[in-house]
Design an enzyme around this catalytic site. Structure first.
Site, PDB file in Angstrom:
ATOM      1  N   CYS A 130      -1.259   6.053   9.655  1.00 43.86           N
ATOM      2  CA  CYS A 130      -0.058   5.365  10.125  1.00 43.86           C
ATOM      3  C   CYS A 130      -0.430   4.065  10.809  1.00 43.86           C
ATOM      4  O   CYS A 130      -1.319   4.038  11.658  1.00 43.86           O
ATOM      5  CB  CYS A 130       0.649   6.211  11.180  1.00 43.86           C
ATOM      6  N   CYS A 175       0.766  -2.139  15.365  1.00 45.15           N
ATOM      7  CA  CYS A 175       0.903  -1.890  13.925  1.00 45.15           C
ATOM      8  C   CYS A 175       0.362  -3.042  13.072  1.00 45.15           C
ATOM      9  O   CYS A 175       0.728  -4.202  13.272  1.00 45.15           O
ATOM     10  CB  CYS A 175       2.381  -1.651  13.612  1.00 45.15           C
ATOM     11  N   CYS A 224       6.144  -7.025   7.859  1.00 48.92           N
ATOM     12  CA  CYS A 224       7.282  -6.547   8.650  1.00 48.92           C
ATOM     13  C   CYS A 224       7.558  -7.578   9.729  1.00 48.92           C
ATOM     14  O   CYS A 224       6.638  -8.148  10.306  1.00 48.92           O
ATOM     15  CB  CYS A 224       6.958  -5.188   9.281  1.00 48.92           C
ATOM     16  N   GLU A 256       0.824  -1.198   0.000  1.00 49.74           N
ATOM     17  CA  GLU A 256       0.000   0.000   0.000  1.00 49.74           C
ATOM     18  C   GLU A 256       0.867   1.260   0.000  1.00 49.74           C
ATOM     19  O   GLU A 256       1.948   1.280   0.592  1.00 49.74           O
ATOM     20  CB  GLU A 256      -0.918  -0.011   1.228  1.00 49.74           C
ATOM     21  N   CYS A 291       3.619   8.369   0.961  1.00 48.72           N
ATOM     22  CA  CYS A 291       4.128   7.487   2.011  1.00 48.72           C
ATOM     23  C   CYS A 291       4.301   6.106   1.375  1.00 48.72           C
ATOM     24  O   CYS A 291       3.316   5.500   0.938  1.00 48.72           O
ATOM     25  CB  CYS A 291       3.102   7.477   3.143  1.00 48.72           C
ATOM     26  N   CYS A 340       5.547  -4.809  16.090  1.00 47.71           N
ATOM     27  CA  CYS A 340       5.119  -3.831  17.107  1.00 47.71           C
ATOM     28  C   CYS A 340       3.639  -4.066  17.422  1.00 47.71           C
ATOM     29  O   CYS A 340       2.846  -4.344  16.525  1.00 47.71           O
ATOM     30  CB  CYS A 340       5.344  -2.409  16.602  1.00 47.71           C
TER      31      CYS A 340
HETATM   32  N1  SAH Z   1       8.970   0.501  10.252  1.00 50.15           N
HETATM   33  C1  SAH Z   1       9.183   1.893  10.288  1.00 50.15           C
HETATM   34  C2  SAH Z   1       8.404   2.686   9.258  1.00 50.15           C
HETATM   35  C3  SAH Z   1       6.970   2.270   9.031  1.00 50.15           C
HETATM   36  S1  SAH Z   1       5.848   2.592  10.316  1.00 50.15           S
HETATM   37  C4  SAH Z   1       8.953   2.428  11.692  1.00 50.15           C
HETATM   38  O1  SAH Z   1       8.427   1.702  12.515  1.00 50.15           O
HETATM   39  O2  SAH Z   1       9.346   3.559  11.937  1.00 50.15           O
HETATM   40  C5  SAH Z   1       5.596   4.338  10.140  1.00 50.15           C
HETATM   41  C6  SAH Z   1       5.148   5.010  11.424  1.00 50.15           C
HETATM   42  O3  SAH Z   1       3.817   4.596  11.787  1.00 50.15           O
HETATM   43  C7  SAH Z   1       6.023   4.663  12.603  1.00 50.15           C
HETATM   44  O4  SAH Z   1       6.351   5.808  13.353  1.00 50.15           O
HETATM   45  C8  SAH Z   1       5.138   3.723  13.381  1.00 50.15           C
HETATM   46  O5  SAH Z   1       5.517   3.634  14.701  1.00 50.15           O
HETATM   47  C9  SAH Z   1       3.786   4.348  13.160  1.00 50.15           C
HETATM   48  N2  SAH Z   1       2.659   3.480  13.505  1.00 50.15           N
HETATM   49  C10 SAH Z   1       2.587   2.143  13.444  1.00 50.15           C
HETATM   50  N3  SAH Z   1       1.384   1.708  13.890  1.00 50.15           N
HETATM   51  C11 SAH Z   1       0.686   2.803  14.242  1.00 50.15           C
HETATM   52  C12 SAH Z   1      -0.636   3.023  14.751  1.00 50.15           C
HETATM   53  N4  SAH Z   1      -1.486   2.014  14.987  1.00 50.15           N
HETATM   54  N5  SAH Z   1      -1.026   4.291  14.974  1.00 50.15           N
HETATM   55  C13 SAH Z   1      -0.208   5.345  14.717  1.00 50.15           C
HETATM   56  N6  SAH Z   1       1.037   5.195  14.228  1.00 50.15           N
HETATM   57  C14 SAH Z   1       1.487   3.946  13.985  1.00 50.15           C
HETATM   58 FE1  SF4 Z   2       7.317  -2.855  11.483  1.00 45.36          FE
HETATM   59 FE2  SF4 Z   2       5.073  -1.581  12.024  1.00 45.36          FE
HETATM   60 FE3  SF4 Z   2       6.935  -1.822  13.888  1.00 45.36          FE
HETATM   61 FE4  SF4 Z   2       7.372  -0.203  11.796  1.00 45.36          FE
HETATM   62  S1  SF4 Z   2       5.801   0.049  13.347  1.00 45.36           S
HETATM   63  S2  SF4 Z   2       8.783  -1.715  12.673  1.00 45.36           S
HETATM   64  S3  SF4 Z   2       6.288  -1.347  10.190  1.00 45.36           S
HETATM   65  S4  SF4 Z   2       5.797  -3.494  12.968  1.00 45.36           S
END
Ligand code: SAH
Ligand code: SF4
Length: 349
Positions: free
Chosen positions: A341, A127, A120, A100, A113, A124
């Site tokens: 995000c 996410c 991934c 996406e 973006c 986290c």
């Molecule tokens: N993997 C990288 C880049 C992709 S995520 C990283 O983690 O930085 C891009 C951004 O979205 C990151 O700052 C991540 O922490 C944030 N993100 C992930 N899940 C989210 C959520 N449920 N709500 C808001 N931001 C989120």
């Molecule tokens: Fe991976 Fe999502 Fe964590 Fe970024 S925020 S490292 S995309 S699991």
């Protein structure tokens, strides 16, 4: 071109070659190296997908290239448009994986973006990409294809690029670095380094590598807590690269590049939104001269975490400001189409 069973052989994408590779290719075909510059220009400055349109390249060379390579962008499978104008494009890749890409218009700028991996591996808690698990790295042509498709097929002028889509850019480091070079190249996509942001969850060795390149490209660190236990609970990567190592890497980056880092901080109700968390964040932001970007948590169905209420976000931001931290509070965009995000999961839902 067909293989021994008569099937159409999968052609390589020419955008997986960088300028040096293109140079070697044209020389191996007995052509002068300036042909590589011409081809590079057609591929990136003019977004051409058919070799036959490269009018200043000799026909014979175009035919050889077309027999071995494709210059097509990934194909768009679905587009969703948010009430706020944000658009989410779902691309289908050659192997039927989906990624996406989100296009966010705001005033004079339009930010794209982009994704760097299918899924991934860092898992986290908050996410959607993490919940998918890791499927594979994107190659350079797939990273750049997202940008070029929007610029040339959709004729949308892109001013800013953020590596904040699906995946962890520093877990696909080589491809991301090659892609940034082409994005930044004045004969390529020609977007200035300060308009590019790479976001990482904290892959320490790659932060060091990135610092050593010394680019002006901006670096964001997804911090989400400056307290080690909280961060380990939210982000499993913190068990591999705990906060003291991450902060050392940030300090190294700051000293090498003189650039300010931004800490991304999702505010999660009852988890990282209290006084103790605010003060620990302020302390480290001050000691590293880092900025803080507070992000509302986007809700994903796979996670029970809740966003901190609006008043709490304002309180938290003010608490940091009173400690002299430069803070911005990001508006959530495209949540109604699951383009905010953390909501990107590569599936059409
Ligand atoms: N993997 C990288 C880049 C992709 S995520 C990283 O983690 O930085 C891009 C951004 O979205 C990151 O700052 C991540 O922490 C944030 N993100 C992930 N899940 C989210 C959520 N449920 N709500 C808001 N931001 C989120
Ligand atoms: Fe991976 Fe999502 Fe964590 Fe970024 S925020 S490292 S995309 S699991």
């Amino acid at each position: 071109m067909q293989d021994c069973r008569g099937r159409e052989k999968m052609k390589k994408n020419i955008r997986d070659l960088d300028q040096a590779d293109l140079g070697e290719l044209v020389s191996s075909l007995g052509e002068p190296t300036y042909r590589a510059i011409q081809i590079f220009n057609w591929l990136y400055a003019r977004g051409i997908e058919e070799f036959s349109k490269m009018s200043d390249v000799p026909e014979k060379l175009r035919e050889i290239l077309a027999s071995e390579y494709t210059a097509e962008f990934p194909e768009v499978f679905d587009v969703k448009i948010s009430r706020d104008g944000t658009k989410k494009y779902v691309f289908r890749l050659f192997d039927n994986n989906f990624i996406e890409t989100v296009v966010i218009p705001e005033n004079k700028r339009t930010t794209i973006c982009i994704s760097t991996q299918v899924g991934c591996k860092f898992g986290c808690l908050f996410c959607a990409s993490g919940k998918m698990g890791f499927i594979r790295n994107l190659n350079v042509s797939e990273i750049l294809g997202q940008v070029l498709y929007i610029m040339f097929r959709k004729q949308i002028k892109i001013t800013n690029i953020v590596f904040m889509g699906m995946g962890e850019p520093f877990d696909n480091y080589d491809a991301v670095i090659k892609a940034i070079k082409i994005i930044n190249d004045k004969n390529g996509i020609a977007i200035g380094s300060r308009k590019i942001i790479v976001s990482t969850s904290g892959v320490v060795p790659r932060i060091i590598d990135f610092a050593k390149i010394g680019w002006q490209v901006r670096l964001s660190i997804s911090l989400h807590s400056a307290i080690n236990e909280t961060r380990s609970m939210l982000m499993p990567i913190n068990k591999i690269f705990p906060l003291p190592r991450l902060f050392d890497a940030c300090r190294f980056y700051r000293n090498e590049t003189k650039r300010r880092i931004t800490f991304e901080y999702i505010l999660i109700d009852g988890i990282n939104d209290d006084e103790k968390h605010a003060l620990s964040l302020a302390k480290v932001a001050n000691s590293l001269s880092a900025d803080v970007n507070i992000i509302p948590l986007s809700i994903i169905k796979q996670s029970p975490l809740k966003p901190a209420p609006q008043e709490k976000m304002i309180w938290f931001a003010n608490r940091l400001k009173r400690k002299n931290v430069r803070v911005t509070v990001r508006k959530s965009r495209g949540a109604d189409i699951k383009a905010a995000c953390g909501q990107l999961a590569g599936l059409v839902r």
